[in-house]
Design an enzyme around this catalytic site. Structure first.
Site, PDB file in Angstrom:
ATOM      1  N   ASN A  68       6.438   6.289  -5.499  1.00 14.40           N
ATOM      2  CA  ASN A  68       5.064   6.628  -5.148  1.00 14.40           C
ATOM      3  C   ASN A  68       5.019   6.637  -3.625  1.00 14.40           C
ATOM      4  O   ASN A  68       5.027   5.589  -2.996  1.00 14.40           O
ATOM      5  CB  ASN A  68       4.094   5.590  -5.731  1.00 14.40           C
ATOM      6  CG  ASN A  68       2.656   5.858  -5.329  1.00 14.40           C
ATOM      7  OD1 ASN A  68       2.358   6.879  -4.699  1.00 14.40           O
ATOM      8  ND2 ASN A  68       1.765   4.951  -5.699  1.00 14.40           N
ATOM      9  N   TRP A  69       5.024   7.842  -3.085  1.00 14.66           N
ATOM     10  CA  TRP A  69       5.099   7.962  -1.615  1.00 14.66           C
ATOM     11  C   TRP A  69       3.785   7.582  -0.945  1.00 14.66           C
ATOM     12  O   TRP A  69       3.725   7.455   0.271  1.00 14.66           O
ATOM     13  CB  TRP A  69       5.503   9.388  -1.222  1.00 14.66           C
ATOM     14  CG  TRP A  69       6.901   9.779  -1.626  1.00 14.66           C
ATOM     15  CD1 TRP A  69       7.836   8.990  -2.251  1.00 14.66           C
ATOM     16  CD2 TRP A  69       7.534  11.053  -1.416  1.00 14.66           C
ATOM     17  NE1 TRP A  69       9.001   9.700  -2.446  1.00 14.66           N
ATOM     18  CE2 TRP A  69       8.841  10.968  -1.939  1.00 14.66           C
ATOM     19  CE3 TRP A  69       7.112  12.257  -0.854  1.00 14.66           C
ATOM     20  CZ2 TRP A  69       9.737  12.043  -1.906  1.00 14.66           C
ATOM     21  CZ3 TRP A  69       7.993  13.331  -0.824  1.00 14.66           C
ATOM     22  CH2 TRP A  69       9.295  13.222  -1.340  1.00 14.66           C
ATOM     23  N   LYS A  70       2.714   7.465  -1.732  1.00 14.33           N
ATOM     24  CA  LYS A  70       1.384   7.134  -1.199  1.00 14.33           C
ATOM     25  C   LYS A  70       1.048   8.069  -0.028  1.00 14.33           C
ATOM     26  O   LYS A  70       1.397   9.249  -0.080  1.00 14.33           O
ATOM     27  CB  LYS A  70       1.330   5.651  -0.825  1.00 14.33           C
ATOM     28  CG  LYS A  70       1.735   4.758  -2.009  1.00 14.33           C
ATOM     29  CD  LYS A  70       1.445   3.294  -1.826  1.00 14.33           C
ATOM     30  CE  LYS A  70       1.922   2.517  -3.039  1.00 14.33           C
ATOM     31  NZ  LYS A  70       1.588   1.099  -3.005  1.00 14.33           N
ATOM     32  N   HIS A  88      -3.873   4.119 -10.440  1.00 11.33           N
ATOM     33  CA  HIS A  88      -3.172   3.217  -9.516  1.00 11.33           C
ATOM     34  C   HIS A  88      -4.159   2.199  -8.942  1.00 11.33           C
ATOM     35  O   HIS A  88      -5.333   2.509  -8.727  1.00 11.33           O
ATOM     36  CB  HIS A  88      -2.513   4.012  -8.387  1.00 11.33           C
ATOM     37  CG  HIS A  88      -1.591   3.173  -7.574  1.00 11.33           C
ATOM     38  ND1 HIS A  88      -2.038   2.377  -6.541  1.00 11.33           N
ATOM     39  CD2 HIS A  88      -0.259   2.947  -7.677  1.00 11.33           C
ATOM     40  CE1 HIS A  88      -1.010   1.711  -6.034  1.00 11.33           C
ATOM     41  NE2 HIS A  88       0.083   2.040  -6.708  1.00 11.33           N
ATOM     42  N   GLU A 143      -4.648   1.118  -6.080  1.00  7.20           N
ATOM     43  CA  GLU A 143      -5.340   1.516  -4.849  1.00  7.20           C
ATOM     44  C   GLU A 143      -6.503   2.451  -5.171  1.00  7.20           C
ATOM     45  O   GLU A 143      -7.535   2.434  -4.493  1.00  7.20           O
ATOM     46  CB  GLU A 143      -4.331   2.150  -3.870  1.00  7.20           C
ATOM     47  CG  GLU A 143      -3.453   1.070  -3.242  1.00  7.20           C
ATOM     48  CD  GLU A 143      -2.005   1.454  -3.040  1.00  7.20           C
ATOM     49  OE1 GLU A 143      -1.699   2.645  -2.918  1.00  7.20           O
ATOM     50  OE2 GLU A 143      -1.162   0.530  -3.013  1.00  7.20           O
ATOM     51  N   GLU A 179       1.641  -2.832 -12.837  1.00 10.74           N
ATOM     52  CA  GLU A 179       1.783  -3.194 -11.432  1.00 10.74           C
ATOM     53  C   GLU A 179       0.834  -4.349 -11.107  1.00 10.74           C
ATOM     54  O   GLU A 179      -0.361  -4.118 -10.865  1.00 10.74           O
ATOM     55  CB  GLU A 179       1.431  -1.999 -10.532  1.00 10.74           C
ATOM     56  CG  GLU A 179       2.316  -0.800 -10.740  1.00 10.74           C
ATOM     57  CD  GLU A 179       2.298   0.123  -9.516  1.00 10.74           C
ATOM     58  OE1 GLU A 179       3.371   0.320  -8.940  1.00 10.74           O
ATOM     59  OE2 GLU A 179       1.226   0.603  -9.131  1.00 10.74           O
ATOM     60  N   GLY A 221       3.321  -4.076  -2.287  1.00  7.00           N
ATOM     61  CA  GLY A 221       3.415  -4.007  -0.836  1.00  7.00           C
ATOM     62  C   GLY A 221       3.426  -5.366  -0.153  1.00  7.00           C
ATOM     63  O   GLY A 221       3.278  -5.463   1.059  1.00  7.00           O
ATOM     64  N   SER A 224       6.789  -4.285  -5.216  1.00  7.95           N
ATOM     65  CA  SER A 224       7.893  -4.818  -4.406  1.00  7.95           C
ATOM     66  C   SER A 224       9.246  -4.749  -5.102  1.00  7.95           C
ATOM     67  O   SER A 224      10.125  -5.591  -4.875  1.00  7.95           O
ATOM     68  CB  SER A 224       7.597  -6.249  -3.947  1.00  7.95           C
ATOM     69  OG  SER A 224       6.428  -6.280  -3.136  1.00  7.95           O
ATOM     70  N   GLY A 241       6.926   1.851  -4.356  1.00  4.80           N
ATOM     71  CA  GLY A 241       6.315   2.332  -3.128  1.00  4.80           C
ATOM     72  C   GLY A 241       7.321   2.322  -1.991  1.00  4.80           C
ATOM     73  O   GLY A 241       8.100   3.256  -1.808  1.00  4.80           O
ATOM     74  N   GLY A 242       7.331   1.231  -1.240  1.00  5.73           N
ATOM     75  CA  GLY A 242       8.135   1.143  -0.018  1.00  5.73           C
ATOM     76  C   GLY A 242       9.586   1.579  -0.171  1.00  5.73           C
ATOM     77  O   GLY A 242      10.098   2.372   0.633  1.00  5.73           O
TER      78      GLY A 242
HETATM   79  P1  13P Z   1       5.600  -1.333  -3.375  1.00  2.00           P
HETATM   80  O1  13P Z   1       6.889  -0.988  -4.073  1.00  2.00           O
HETATM   81  O2  13P Z   1       5.560  -0.883  -1.949  1.00  2.00           O
HETATM   82  O3  13P Z   1       5.214  -2.764  -3.578  1.00  2.00           O
HETATM   83  O4  13P Z   1       4.450  -0.446  -4.088  1.00  2.00           O
HETATM   84  C1  13P Z   1       4.341  -0.467  -5.461  1.00  2.00           C
HETATM   85  C2  13P Z   1       3.382   0.558  -5.881  1.00  2.00           C
HETATM   86  O5  13P Z   1       2.188   0.448  -5.662  1.00  2.00           O
HETATM   87  C3  13P Z   1       3.913   1.751  -6.531  1.00  2.00           C
HETATM   88  O6  13P Z   1       2.890   2.514  -7.100  1.00  2.00           O
END
Ligand code: 13P
Length: 257
Positions: free
Chosen positions: A10-12, A96, A98, A168, A174, A214, A235-236
């Site tokens: 997920n590149w956000k 998601h 967010e 999640e 994050g 994470s 994400g990261g």
């Molecule tokens: P991280 O891997 O950066 O914790 O993010 C997880 C996430 O929200 C994937 O959708």
């Protein structure tokens, strides 16, 4: 039933046209020929077309990070399922944390999007998960159950074939604080039990449940080793060719067990 491991980035709101293209180019090289694990990424809407074009001819699947439930009209800044497909993408991430907690999306809104995305023929990843205070209050299962039942309301057992659930825990996103393999397994098993209640044991057994929060090359192996963890939403660590490749390589190793 053997569930195929599914690792999605997920590149956000993180990549540029250039960095996204470099990521796909790198991953096409490192992941060429891998077909025992499914993989891909949810990319910023403005780069959907370019990313799908860059990924063409590879197993790298491209999806949108959100969509609206109306087919078209006066909905400034929103995108439709047809627009996503028009860009050459095949999946959409919905619910998601967010979107839920920064942008105020409700279970009901998410459900209308899930239904429309399925009707549009997109592969849907429905994300669910509890906040830290909800976990501390012992409400983890109740929150996940509510988000699942409401998010999947009206979805048929047949449609579940194109749905993946992403668990999640919000406190792990994050933050570098990953759920322990036991915590992940416990939540995933509970999610699967609710799916069994909603759709029957066969559908529950076939539905993939990704872990997100994470996940990185150092913890992926123990998470994927859990019986009900069928992949990751990352994400990261999805923003670096080396890290994302390591996650998929771990998936390949787990699939070979
Ligand atoms: P991280 O891997 O950066 O914790 O993010 C997880 C996430 O929200 C994937 O959708």
């Amino acid at each position: 039933m053997a569930r195929k491991i599914f690792i999605a980035g997920n590149w956000k709101m993180n990549t540029t046209l250039e960095s996204g293209a470099a990521l796909v180019a790198g991953l096409k090289e490192t992941l060429a020929g891998i077909d025992t694990v499914e993989f891909g990424a949810f990319v910023p809407a403005c780069y959907l077309g370019a990313t799908a074009a860059n990924a063409a001819g590879s197993n790298f699947q491209v999806g949108a990070q959100n969509m609206y439930f109306e087919p078209k009209g006066a909905f400034t800044a929103e995108i439709s399922g047809d627009m996503i497909k028009d860009c050459g993408a095949t999946m959409v991430l919905l619910g998601h944390s967010e979107r839920r907690h920064i942008f105020g999306e409700t279970d009901e809104l998410i459900n209308t999007k899930v239904q429309k995305a399925l009707a549009d023929g997109l592969q849907v990843i429905l994300a669910i998960g509890e906040l830290l205070e909800e976990r501390k209050a012992g409400e983890t299962n109740a929150v996940n159950e509510r988000q699942l039942r409401k998010g999947l309301a009206g979805v048929t057992a047949e449609q579940m074939a194109t749905i993946t659930i992403a668990y999640e825990p919000v406190w792990a996103i994050g933050t570098g604080e990953v759920a322990t393999p036991d915590q992940a397994q416990e939540a995933h098993a509970y999610v699967r039990s609710i799916l069994a209640d909603m759709f029957g044991a066969e559908v529950a057994d076939a539905t993939r449940i990704q872990y997100g929060g994470s996940m990185n090359p150092g913890n992926v192996e123990n998470l994927l080793a859990q019986p009900d963890v069928d992949g990751g939403l990352i994400g990261g660590a999805s923003l670096k060719v080396e890290d994302f490749t390591a996650l998929i390589t771990a998936g390949v190793a787990e699939a070979a067990k």
